[in-house]
Write a protein that holds these residues in place. Sequence first.
Motif, PDB file in Angstrom:
ATOM      1  N   LEU A 125       0.815  -1.213   0.000  1.00 26.87           N
ATOM      2  CA  LEU A 125       0.000   0.000   0.000  1.00 26.87           C
ATOM      3  C   LEU A 125       0.849   1.263   0.000  1.00 26.87           C
ATOM      4  CD1 LEU A 125      -2.938  -0.770   2.464  1.00 26.87           C
ATOM      5  CD2 LEU A 125      -3.068  -0.388  -0.002  1.00 26.87           C
ATOM      6  N   LEU A 126       1.790   1.350   0.926  1.00 30.10           N
ATOM      7  CA  LEU A 126       2.588   2.563   1.066  1.00 30.10           C
ATOM      8  C   LEU A 126       3.536   2.769  -0.114  1.00 30.10           C
ATOM      9  CD1 LEU A 126       3.271   2.427   4.915  1.00 30.10           C
ATOM     10  CD2 LEU A 126       1.405   3.535   3.660  1.00 30.10           C
ATOM     11  N   PRO A 127       4.244   1.715  -0.596  1.00 29.06           N
ATOM     12  CA  PRO A 127       5.052   1.913  -1.815  1.00 29.06           C
ATOM     13  C   PRO A 127       4.215   2.323  -3.025  1.00 29.06           C
ATOM     14  CG  PRO A 127       5.720  -0.083  -0.691  1.00 29.06           C
ATOM     15  CD  PRO A 127       4.474   0.390  -0.013  1.00 29.06           C
ATOM     16  N   MET A 128       3.001   1.785  -3.116  1.00 31.04           N
ATOM     17  CA  MET A 128       2.122   2.148  -4.222  1.00 31.04           C
ATOM     18  C   MET A 128       1.719   3.624  -4.122  1.00 31.04           C
ATOM     19  SD  MET A 128      -1.600   0.487  -5.168  1.00 31.04           S
ATOM     20  CE  MET A 128      -0.918  -1.161  -4.911  1.00 31.04           C
ATOM     21  N   ALA A 129       1.391   4.053  -2.920  1.00 28.94           N
ATOM     22  CA  ALA A 129       1.022   5.455  -2.728  1.00 28.94           C
ATOM     23  C   ALA A 129       2.189   6.373  -3.067  1.00 28.94           C
ATOM     24  CB  ALA A 129       0.572   5.675  -1.286  1.00 28.94           C
ATOM     25  N   TRP A 130       3.408   5.974  -2.675  1.00 28.24           N
ATOM     26  CA  TRP A 130       4.580   6.796  -2.981  1.00 28.24           C
ATOM     27  C   TRP A 130       4.820   6.867  -4.484  1.00 28.24           C
ATOM     28  CZ3 TRP A 130      10.096   5.696  -4.058  1.00 28.24           C
ATOM     29  CH2 TRP A 130      10.905   6.829  -3.900  1.00 28.24           C
ATOM     30  N   ALA A 131       4.632   5.752  -5.175  1.00 22.61           N
ATOM     31  CA  ALA A 131       4.801   5.741  -6.627  1.00 22.61           C
ATOM     32  C   ALA A 131       3.797   6.684  -7.296  1.00 22.61           C
ATOM     33  CB  ALA A 131       4.638   4.322  -7.165  1.00 22.61           C
ATOM     34  N   LEU A 132       2.577   6.705  -6.796  1.00 23.93           N
ATOM     35  CA  LEU A 132       1.576   7.608  -7.356  1.00 23.93           C
ATOM     36  C   LEU A 132       1.944   9.070  -7.092  1.00 23.93           C
ATOM     37  CD1 LEU A 132      -1.711   5.701  -6.429  1.00 23.93           C
ATOM     38  CD2 LEU A 132      -0.619   5.876  -8.680  1.00 23.93           C
ATOM     39  N   VAL A 133       2.533   9.339  -5.933  1.00 23.37           N
ATOM     40  CA  VAL A 133       2.997  10.701  -5.644  1.00 23.37           C
ATOM     41  C   VAL A 133       4.075  11.111  -6.643  1.00 23.37           C
ATOM     42  CG1 VAL A 133       4.280  12.111  -3.972  1.00 23.37           C
ATOM     43  CG2 VAL A 133       2.386  10.680  -3.196  1.00 23.37           C
ATOM     44  N   LEU A 134       4.988  10.189  -6.974  1.00 23.16           N
ATOM     45  CA  LEU A 134       6.030  10.489  -7.958  1.00 23.16           C
ATOM     46  C   LEU A 134       5.431  10.768  -9.334  1.00 23.16           C
ATOM     47  CD1 LEU A 134       8.838   7.900  -7.085  1.00 23.16           C
ATOM     48  CD2 LEU A 134       8.670  10.300  -6.408  1.00 23.16           C
ATOM     49  N   VAL A 135       4.423   9.981  -9.695  1.00 21.30           N
ATOM     50  CA  VAL A 135       3.764  10.204 -10.987  1.00 21.30           C
ATOM     51  C   VAL A 135       3.130  11.596 -11.023  1.00 21.30           C
ATOM     52  CG1 VAL A 135       1.880   9.458 -12.488  1.00 21.30           C
ATOM     53  CG2 VAL A 135       3.368   7.756 -11.413  1.00 21.30           C
ATOM     54  N   SER A 141       5.069  19.015 -12.230  1.00 19.85           N
ATOM     55  CA  SER A 141       6.312  19.738 -12.490  1.00 19.85           C
ATOM     56  C   SER A 141       6.442  20.067 -13.968  1.00 19.85           C
ATOM     57  CB  SER A 141       7.517  18.907 -12.031  1.00 19.85           C
ATOM     58  OG  SER A 141       7.473  18.670 -10.643  1.00 19.85           O
ATOM     59  N   GLY A 142       6.060  19.112 -14.816  1.00 26.63           N
ATOM     60  CA  GLY A 142       6.094  19.368 -16.251  1.00 26.63           C
ATOM     61  C   GLY A 142       5.174  20.496 -16.657  1.00 26.63           C
ATOM     62  N   ARG A 143       4.000  20.558 -16.065  1.00 27.98           N
ATOM     63  CA  ARG A 143       3.067  21.642 -16.375  1.00 27.98           C
ATOM     64  C   ARG A 143       3.617  22.990 -15.933  1.00 27.98           C
ATOM     65  NH1 ARG A 143      -2.825  19.028 -14.639  1.00 27.98           N
ATOM     66  NH2 ARG A 143      -2.954  17.494 -16.344  1.00 27.98           N
ATOM     67  N   VAL A 144       4.230  23.027 -14.751  1.00 28.86           N
ATOM     68  CA  VAL A 144       4.787  24.287 -14.251  1.00 28.86           C
ATOM     69  C   VAL A 144       5.927  24.765 -15.144  1.00 28.86           C
ATOM     70  CG1 VAL A 144       6.090  25.323 -12.347  1.00 28.86           C
ATOM     71  CG2 VAL A 144       4.075  23.929 -11.867  1.00 28.86           C
ATOM     72  N   LEU A 145       6.754  23.829 -15.615  1.00 27.05           N
ATOM     73  CA  LEU A 145       7.918  24.180 -16.425  1.00 27.05           C
ATOM     74  C   LEU A 145       7.584  24.333 -17.906  1.00 27.05           C
ATOM     75  CD1 LEU A 145      10.548  21.787 -14.772  1.00 27.05           C
ATOM     76  CD2 LEU A 145      10.282  24.253 -14.420  1.00 27.05           C
ATOM     77  N   GLY A 146       6.340  24.120 -18.280  1.00 25.77           N
ATOM     78  CA  GLY A 146       5.961  24.230 -19.677  1.00 25.77           C
ATOM     79  C   GLY A 146       6.341  23.026 -20.499  1.00 25.77           C
ATOM     80  N   ARG A 147       6.622  21.894 -19.858  1.00 24.99           N
ATOM     81  CA  ARG A 147       6.963  20.640 -20.544  1.00 24.99           C
ATOM     82  C   ARG A 147       6.026  19.534 -20.059  1.00 24.99           C
ATOM     83  NH1 ARG A 147      12.413  20.653 -22.165  1.00 24.99           N
ATOM     84  NH2 ARG A 147      12.957  22.770 -22.886  1.00 24.99           N
ATOM     85  N   PRO A 148       4.733  19.643 -20.329  1.00 23.61           N
ATOM     86  CA  PRO A 148       3.778  18.679 -19.764  1.00 23.61           C
ATOM     87  C   PRO A 148       4.030  17.240 -20.196  1.00 23.61           C
ATOM     88  CG  PRO A 148       2.738  20.025 -21.458  1.00 23.61           C
ATOM     89  CD  PRO A 148       4.069  20.638 -21.189  1.00 23.61           C
ATOM     90  N   THR A 149       4.371  17.034 -21.476  1.00 28.80           N
ATOM     91  CA  THR A 149       4.593  15.669 -21.954  1.00 28.80           C
ATOM     92  C   THR A 149       5.829  15.057 -21.300  1.00 28.80           C
ATOM     93  OG1 THR A 149       3.584  16.223 -24.080  1.00 28.80           O
ATOM     94  CG2 THR A 149       4.937  14.227 -23.979  1.00 28.80           C
ATOM     95  N   LEU A 150       6.920  15.816 -21.276  1.00 30.53           N
ATOM     96  CA  LEU A 150       8.147  15.324 -20.653  1.00 30.53           C
ATOM     97  C   LEU A 150       7.931  15.041 -19.172  1.00 30.53           C
ATOM     98  CD1 LEU A 150      11.169  14.722 -20.770  1.00 30.53           C
ATOM     99  CD2 LEU A 150      11.592  17.163 -20.355  1.00 30.53           C
ATOM    100  N   GLY A 151       7.245  15.945 -18.485  1.00 34.73           N
ATOM    101  CA  GLY A 151       7.005  15.747 -17.065  1.00 34.73           C
ATOM    102  C   GLY A 151       6.148  14.526 -16.790  1.00 34.73           C
ATOM    103  N   ALA A 152       5.088  14.342 -17.584  1.00 36.99           N
ATOM    104  CA  ALA A 152       4.214  13.187 -17.391  1.00 36.99           C
ATOM    105  C   ALA A 152       4.962  11.883 -17.653  1.00 36.99           C
ATOM    106  CB  ALA A 152       2.995  13.300 -18.304  1.00 36.99           C
ATOM    107  N   ASN A 153       5.773  11.860 -18.698  1.00 40.36           N
ATOM    108  CA  ASN A 153       6.526  10.639 -19.010  1.00 40.36           C
ATOM    109  C   ASN A 153       7.569  10.341 -17.937  1.00 40.36           C
ATOM    110  OD1 ASN A 153       5.071  10.317 -21.377  1.00 40.36           O
ATOM    111  ND2 ASN A 153       6.590  11.367 -22.641  1.00 40.36           N
TER     112      ASN A 153
END
Length: 641
Positions: A125-135, A141-153
């Motif tokens: 549960l906790l590793p899964m939640a952390w992975a989702l936080v990273l996603v 971060s990509g949206r803030v930096l103007g690189r939405p595709t790169l950030g999402a990937n």
Amino acid sequence: MTSADGVGGSPVTDRFATVRSVALRVFVGDRLGLVVFLGTLAFVALYWRVGIFITDNYTLANALVALADGHLAVDEAVFGPHLETPGMVLHEGAHYGRNYGQIVFALPFLWGLEVLATVADPGLLLPMAWALVLVALGRESGRVLGRPTLGANAGAVCGVAAFAVNVAVARPLAPRLFPVAALQVSAIVATALGVVMLYRLVTRLHDRRTGVAAAVVLGLATPVGFWASLPKRHAVVVALILGTCYALYRSRLSPSPDDLVSPLSFRATAYAIVGLTTWIHGGEAFGLFLALVVVDIPTARSNDIRSLAVVAAVFFLSMTPFFVTNALLSGNPVRPPRTFLSAQYAAGGPSTGSSERFLRSLVDGLPPALAAPMTVALDYNAILLGQFVSGAETLVTDPGRLYRVFVRGGDIPGVSKDNFSQTIYLTVLEAAPVVAGTAAACAAGVANLRQSAGGSVRWSTTQVRSRVRAFGASPAAAMDAFAVALGVSFLLMYVSRLPLHAQLTVRYLHPFYPLAVYAMARQASLRRVLARHWRAGIWTWGGGVLLGSQLFVVAVAAGSLGRGEAVQVHALVGLAAAAAFAVLAASSAFTKRLDRATAVAGGLTAALGTDFLLLSGLAYFPYSQYALPAAGWVADLLATA
């Protein structure tokens, strides 16, 4: 064509988008605030251990179990050998916990863990939640930096890789640890919200770069990150204090069409947060209340009857949970568990100052009709003001104690002995060398005094009054005054009891860390250093974390140092770096020539704070299993080094 035909979204979708937008503004402010929030969660989880770190945690965990079962009285020691743990109180034959506001805040997280455990392996549960936080962190971060595709990937790749690594070394998580994990998750979330509140406050005062820098320093380079995953009250109280700061500042600004609520609503919110704080710790809430009243009333936009009535009504309403809980426990709505005369504390009961003993001796000689009400008054005075009086007496009679609290601790016999003969006590400066940057504020004050002394300023009564009015008209000045008043309030509350064992990082003065970071962010000289040499600071911080942490591990392993000795290595190195940063930060108030060196010194002290957070969690205090199994694997490697 209607929105349902394809041009826009459906009414339900639009309503959900509106709710999401409002929630984003209320809790984190903007997308960059969301990045700060997610980044704090991701960092703290790296050294999160699911278990009991300090004996006080037994009280909170057992009280949470009892509350989840539907009652306030604690009937069984689910955690710990018995119920006689610090903070547990005995009243009319029943045991009760404390900090019920914190416990209630953790309750939804406990329910969430229990629900998720029915559809997923608790150990994942906790590793899964952390992975989702990273996603989510990568995407935002990509949206803030103007690189939405790169950030999402990038977020998706990091999240999947992190989850796969944790699955490879996964360990089961016992469901009986869910109450402890829920308390820890709530503290981590509170810490992240507190960091975001500092970002929002500093951003409103100055700019986003300074706001992000303040947030990063607070979460990654001070003991705020140390106590984030340890379910004491400090993380929640700091978040509430920073929320009060933000609400107070917003109440001083002119209304804007984009504001969700009016300045008066923000003013009432500041008092509402104080009221909720009483539900966690009445003493600290009273200190927060005093600081707020001292600054708010003289500097308020208006003190008309309507404004004061609204503030008073909201404040009283916010204290309703506190009153109800006390009434259920003791029958007296203003008598919290901490004041039970029959309460038994493992750490001992409260002490009385010499002035209070003198007054009580006078009351004892009065007739019963006069002595009874005066005794009640003295009892409440001892509860509300006793610590402030004792603190003031300590500052007068023993000012040298401040050195042991703020500068150098070392081997203090009365402290080290109670810490199992380990020198793990760190002063404010040893635990967070980066706060040495507050020397810039002192230097700026000296420079302003010199400038005033060299001018033709005449301190007439009229000029003093005009300066006070100008001070009250400045939202930033009001916020500065509140920060000073708050620092003085907490110092007076606790200095008479410090230094004390089981503090580690002077946790009773936990609000001093965000206040110190705020003070640094307010200095024009340090903001200039940040604007011109932020790259030098970041590279120094990154190198100090990547290389410095390894050097600490090598030094500890090569010297076969124990826990206390390892902590003192951090203390001495931190003091040396703090001294250099203090001198350079102070010099920045007078000259620009050393700005790059100041940025490097600031990055180094911040790196030392981050090193201590990581190594204290992964090497020095590995007391239980890790929320992230991969972190436990790293800790095992460090233990065999």
